[in-house]
Enzyme design. Structure first.
Site, mmCIF file in Angstrom:
data_model
loop_
_atom_site.group_PDB
_atom_site.id
_atom_site.type_symbol
_atom_site.label_atom_id
_atom_site.label_comp_id
_atom_site.label_asym_id
_atom_site.label_seq_id
_atom_site.Cartn_x
_atom_site.Cartn_y
_atom_site.Cartn_z
ATOM 1 N N HIS A 263 -3.437 3.095 -7.099
ATOM 2 C CA HIS A 263 -3.294 2.097 -6.381
ATOM 3 C C HIS A 263 -2.902 3.121 -4.920
ATOM 4 O O HIS A 263 -3.189 4.692 -5.306
ATOM 5 C CB HIS A 263 -1.958 1.711 -6.037
ATOM 6 C CG HIS A 263 -1.394 1.640 -5.189
ATOM 7 N ND1 HIS A 263 -1.638 0.893 -4.177
ATOM 8 C CD2 HIS A 263 -0.197 2.015 -4.146
ATOM 9 C CE1 HIS A 263 -1.296 0.626 -2.593
ATOM 10 N NE2 HIS A 263 -0.385 1.335 -2.896
ATOM 11 N N ASP A 265 -3.851 3.415 -1.402
ATOM 12 C CA ASP A 265 -3.054 3.575 0.112
ATOM 13 C C ASP A 265 -4.831 3.454 1.346
ATOM 14 O O ASP A 265 -5.573 4.694 0.801
ATOM 15 C CB ASP A 265 -2.632 4.140 0.307
ATOM 16 C CG ASP A 265 -1.538 3.971 -0.451
ATOM 17 O OD1 ASP A 265 -1.021 2.502 0.306
ATOM 18 O OD2 ASP A 265 -0.227 5.075 -0.539
ATOM 19 N N ASP A 375 2.554 -2.666 -3.904
ATOM 20 C CA ASP A 375 2.865 -1.108 -2.808
ATOM 21 C C ASP A 375 3.814 -2.154 -1.920
ATOM 22 O O ASP A 375 4.220 -1.740 -0.399
ATOM 23 C CB ASP A 375 2.044 -0.525 -2.825
ATOM 24 C CG ASP A 375 3.061 0.623 -2.159
ATOM 25 O OD1 ASP A 375 4.870 0.561 -2.505
ATOM 26 O OD2 ASP A 375 2.165 1.781 -1.419
ATOM 27 N N HIS A 579 -0.968 -1.848 4.165
ATOM 28 C CA HIS A 579 0.765 -2.296 3.824
ATOM 29 C C HIS A 579 0.391 -0.491 4.682
ATOM 30 O O HIS A 579 2.082 -0.492 4.576
ATOM 31 C CB HIS A 579 1.214 -2.022 3.047
ATOM 32 C CG HIS A 579 0.936 -1.474 1.664
ATOM 33 N ND1 HIS A 579 -0.260 -1.741 0.454
ATOM 34 C CD2 HIS A 579 1.033 -0.639 1.078
ATOM 35 C CE1 HIS A 579 0.189 -1.227 0.136
ATOM 36 N NE2 HIS A 579 0.453 -0.335 0.413
#
Length: 1008
Positions: A263, A265, A375, A579
């Site tokens: 994951h 970001d 997330d 996000h």
């Protein structure tokens, strides 16, 4: 016996740490290292490879904050190592923290070919498995000295390191050892055996037989290890563990589908440009691991991240494309980025899937059936039908496990959205999107799984994430031992689609959850970084206008439709809905660049809109009024331009007895007292007062705001315990057709203009705040004389109802929630809307008044500003502007219309004066057009997206102007005909639609 157990566990921990793990590399020799540091931002690979270097030795500080250094690493494999496995161990100066939050590197061959990424849990580079001796080693490492923003050891502390402009130039890291080493695979496998068994043993019942079997086997293995000759005795130690490792899992064991994962970001504690490199490093790591591990499967979401690799590191992308073609590197999710889903508007949320899925189709020939959002901070109730309309049917997330008040009751279920659409949804019970295959994680997944007895499967995204890194060889080795091991859940590498297919097959009738998936945490992300949120909202509506007028001009005048420009701008806006960007939870660098980007995009979109409108207006001196809103108003048809006279202006302020002013347009009478507060909003037609007795609206309220954790993310309920009403004025005066109110508090100032349009039942409030507070929360309150047990908040393609009471912990937990352009509350026959042009966070509370009245006051408060200090210590300092409107007597349709009006102002353009009729008309106000554009395939077809906005049944006729609409095709969001769907009904050259509540429809109208 108990003492023996404890002694074996303690013995295992020490022997592993001090003897066995160090023996993985029994022989080492130093490498020669040289360095060159870029004077500014990162340089192209070719420039980094060619740069002059100087020697550097271990123990030397290097790396300014956010800097880039190129290391040249050279050496020779000793001749006496012939026949052995050799690798380099390259320590850039790593700290014990997990990957992604400190220095990182990407290893290249001298010709620029990428080899693999480096991070603190993956610092090896293989030289050869049976070397001949004498091989020359030469690598170049692009190393990023990204600062560790929690290096103090105390998390969430304000730091200037979050922006290169304030970070200084002190070296961040100290170079560690760079060595060639013999790799003893037998010892490494012994480490893996012992770690898996030790971790399993720790999770088994204390007095269980299996625990004792493992305990005894581990003891015997440790007995076999000669601490002075670990390498020579490791094979015998492993043999003593073979029996317990071969014992198969019981048939009822929980089944875990592991998928390699990182994951990443797209921005967070690093800027966008660094994410480009993080993705390249991780992808290089994973393609290298896939080549070594035949059963391993890796998945990566976010089409933007694939696009970055393609643009910036084509040599890495070539490896990725091959691995994708082999079915080993699996694109997931079908979205442009893993966006926030609360705040993006209807079209933006749809375009996340349009651009993401189209990229995967065009690049790889792959269409994802799942949305992948591990997330994201909660999920809006309009999302299921958007996922379905994009051609997908499934959702994976993990974040709801972070909720602090209530434990979500399911891990596998059907999620039903506002229109009745259901999608198959899974929350991994491992409660992590960064699973490491640790025994405690595997045991937690099995014990935590809420569908026991009716389902057996869950998914575990496995690998280091957030800042990237991905899966390691150690995780793969542990998964191999857990494939079928008594006492443990079973583990098998599988792609997401394979997991979902099996999960759906074994659980055909899962429970249903209706409505939003609200995260009981991170509520302040609806307010933090107000300028980022305003930029997003403004960009969304400018894009609506640009597509509408460019399409209209293309059809009417042959105006060149700006396909490439709109595509690029949409992707930029979608990227900034990631996000941690739109929610305001990134470092200062990210939000500084976001503000600059939104200004640039606004200029580009204004140019597109202006050019299209001028083409439509023609040459002349008469003023045309262009209206982009989906509903007619003020006599101007929706999506049209007219030269007819438009009534304008505002009701003139009149002094009020006792101080203040009155605004009265014969529809609405508004009283503003000497404090600049609204004490009456009287609806003349309804003979009804909107403001609760003895209360005042337009009330700014200031609260302390210091959450227990996660400064930019969280607001805790106790903030409401203390607060102050801002009632002192420094100025109160009539200004044109408005009342001007000025206030000062702390280091900040507020200026408001209150006005009532001459022809509308609406109080407009324009607020400018010069904000210089720290750890404060600013709200704008409207106490309303309405008894409402629930209220409506606009969300994508409709609205969601939330309770105003707190009967249960689930309702109490929603003390801060999201709306788009409006909230609406009503009693039968009369309601009130509060609309906005830039805010999302709000709260709604109710109180019963005492005394003879005994009525109910329902208070709506819009959240304006916060001032957290982490990760951006200067969050929101400066000038902000907000527009709100109070609309008494509003139906839900009025709320929808006024919400659009607040965000889509009319435009006046000088031209020939001939009216521009709407390109498309819809005859039912409940049916809202969300987009009018030309088809993305450049066929010239017109695409119209619309939805039922009131929450009821609707029958609407859709008519084209200047061309027949009777050959319309129903399509998905990607503008492809829906399979097994009858053409829409037609009558008199128009499309007749029957829509269910909140139904979303995309029509493709051929023009040829």
């Amino acid at each position: 016996m108990h003492d023996d157990r404890n002694l074996v566990e303690a013995r295992l921990a020490r022997v592993l740490k001090e003897r066995i793990r160090p023996a993985v590399h029994p022989l080492t020799t130093p490498l020669s290292v040289e360095i060159w540091s870029t004077p500014g931002e990162p340089v192209p690979v070719a420039e980094g490879l060619a740069a002059p270097t100087r020697p550097i030795t271990p123990g030397t500080p290097w790396g300014t904050p956010w800097g880039t250094s190129w290391f040249k690493v050279t050496g020779t494999v000793p001749a006496e190592w012939a026949g052995r496995t050799v690798e380099a161990v390259l320590d850039l100066g790593f700290t014990p923290r997990t990957p992604g939050f400190q220095c990182e590197g990407l290893v290249h061959l001298p010709d620029g070919t990428p080899v693999k990424g480096l991070h603190p849990r993956n610092s090896h580079v293989r030289v050869g498995s049976r070397v001949a001796g004498g091989e020359q080693v030469h690598w170049r490492i692009e190393a990023a000295s990204n600062p560790d923003l929690d290096a103090s050891g105390v998390p969430f502390q304000p730091t200037p390191m979050g922006d290169r402009t304030t970070a200084g130039d002190a070296p961040q890291y100290v170079l560690g050892e760079m060595r060639l080493a013999v790799f003893d695979e037998t010892v490494w496998n012994l480490v893996m055996d012992l770690e898996v068994l030790g971790e399993l043993m720790a999770e088994l019942p204390v007095d269980g037989a299996r625990r004792f079997e493992i305990l005894r086997a581990v003891g015997r293995a440790l007995d076999a290890v000669d601490l002075q000759d670990v390498n020579g005795t490791a094979a015998e130690a492993r043999s003593r563990l073979a029996e317990v490792l071969a014992a198969p899992a019981v048939p009822s064991a929980h089944r875990i589908s592991a998928v390699g994962h990182a994951h990443i970001d797209s921005a967070w504690l690093w800027p966008l440009r660094e994410t480009v490199r993080k993705v390249a490093r991780t992808a290089s790591n994973m393609t290298a691991l896939l080549a070594e591990e035949p059963e391993f499967v890796f998945t990566m979401s976010q089409a933007q991240q694939f696009a970055w690799i393609k643009e910036h590191r084509p040599e890495v992308y070539a490896k990725v494309k091959k691995a994708v073609a082999d079915g080993r590197f699996v694109p997931a999710g079908g979205m442009w980025v893993e966006s926030d889903t609360n705040m993006p508007g209807s079209e933006a949320m749809a375009r996340q899937f349009v651009h993401g899925k189209r990229f995967f189709l065009e690049e790889f020939g792959i269409e994802n059936d799942e949305a992948w959002l591990p997330d994201t901070f909660g999920f809006a109730a309009g999302l299921p039908q958007i996922i379905r309309a994009a051609g997908s049917t499934r959702l994976l997330t993990q974040k709801i496990s972070w909720s602090r008040t209530n434990s979500f009751p399911h891990h596998t279920f059907q999620w039903e959205g506002i229109d009745g659409t259901r999608i198959f949804t899974h929350f991994p019970p491992v409660d992590s999107y960064n699973c490491e295959m640790a025994g405690r994680q595997i045991a937690h997944a099995a014990a935590n799984f809420k569908e026991k007895g009716v389902a057996t499967r869950s998914l575990a995204p496995t690998g280091y994430g957030d800042g990237g890194g991905g899966t390691t060889r150690e995780m793969v080795a542990k998964a191999a031992r857990l494939r079928s091991l008594e006492g443990s859940a079973t583990v098998e590498w599988e792609a997401p689609a394979d997991f979902f297919a099996k999960a759906e097959a074994e659980y055909p009738d899962p429970p249903v959850w209706v409505g939003e998936l609200y995260l009981e945490l991170h509520r302040a992300t609806l307010t933090s970084q107000a300028q980022t949120k305003r930029g997003n909202r403004r960009s969304e509506h400018l894009l609506r206008e640009a597509e509408l007028w460019a399409a209209t001009a293309a059809v009417r005048t042959g105006f060149p439709y700006p396909y490439e420009e709109l595509d690029r701008i949409w992707k930029t806006v979608l990227l900034h809905q990631f996000h941690d960007i739109l929610p305001g939870s990134s470092i200062a660098w990210v939000h500084r660049e976001a503000r600059e980007t939104y200004v640039r995009l606004a200029g580009e979109l204004e140019d597109v809109i202006g050019a299209a409108q001028r083409a439509l207006a023609g040459e002349g001196t008469r003023e045309l009024v262009f209206n982009s809103a989906p509903h007619a108003r003020r006599g101007v048809p929706a999506g049209s331009a007219s030269a007819q006279a438009v009534q304008g202006g505002t009701a003139a302020p009149v002094p009020r007895e006792g101080g203040g002013y009155v605004l009265d347009n014969h529809l609405l009478r508004v009283e503003i007292d000497g404090r600049g507060l609204v004490v009456s909003v009287y609806d003349r037609a309804a003979d009804r007062e909107a403001i609760a007795p003895g209360q005042a609206a337009n009330l700014l309220q200031l609260h302390p705001d210091f959450p227990n954790q996660w400064d930019a993310w969280d607001v805790d309920a106790f903030y409401r315990n203390v607060g102050s009403d801002l009632t002192e004025v420094t100025a109160l005066e009539a200004e044109g057709g408005a009342v001007r109110v000025e206030r000062a508090f702390g280091g900040s100032r507020v200026t408001q203009l209150l006005s009532v349009p001459a022809d509308a039942k609406r109080l407009d409030i324009d607020t400018e705040v010069d904000w210089h507070e720290t750890e404060r929360f600013l709200k704008l309150a409207f106490p309303l004389d309405v008894k409402a047990d629930r209220y409506a908040s606009e969300t994508q393609f409709g609205h969601v109802h939330r309770p105003t009471h707190q009967n249960t912990s689930w309702e109490w937990a929603k003390f801060e929630a999201c709306n788009h352009r409006f909230v609406h509350l009503d009693e039968p026959g009369w309601g009130v809307a509060v609309v906005n042009d830039a805010t999302y966070g709000h709260d709604v509370t109710r109180a019963v008044r005492t005394g003879t009245d005994a009525g109910t006051t329902t208070t709506v408060r819009a959240s304006l500003l916060r001032a957290p200090r982490y990760p951006d210590p200067e969050t929101d300092q400066g000038v902000h502007r907000f527009h709100h409107a109070l609309v008494p007597g509003a139906t839900i349709g009025d709320a929808v219309r006024e919400g659009y009006r607040a965000n889509l102002p009319e435009r006046r353009v000088t031209g020939a004066g001939a009216a521009v009729p709407p390109l498309v008309t819809v005859d039912d106000e409940a049916v809202v057009v969300s987009a009018v554009k030309l088809a993305d395939d450049r066929s010239g077809d017109l695409v119209v997206r619309l939805y039922e906005a009131h929450g009821g049944r609707a029958r609407a006729t859709v008519r084209g102007s200047g061309f027949a609409a009777d050959r319309a095709v129903l399509t998905d969001l990607l503008e492809r005909p829906l399979p097994d769907t009858e053409p829409p009904a037609t009558a008199d050259g128009a499309v007749v639609l029957a829509l269910r509540p909140f139904q979303l429809v995309t029509l493709r109208l051929p023009r040829a």
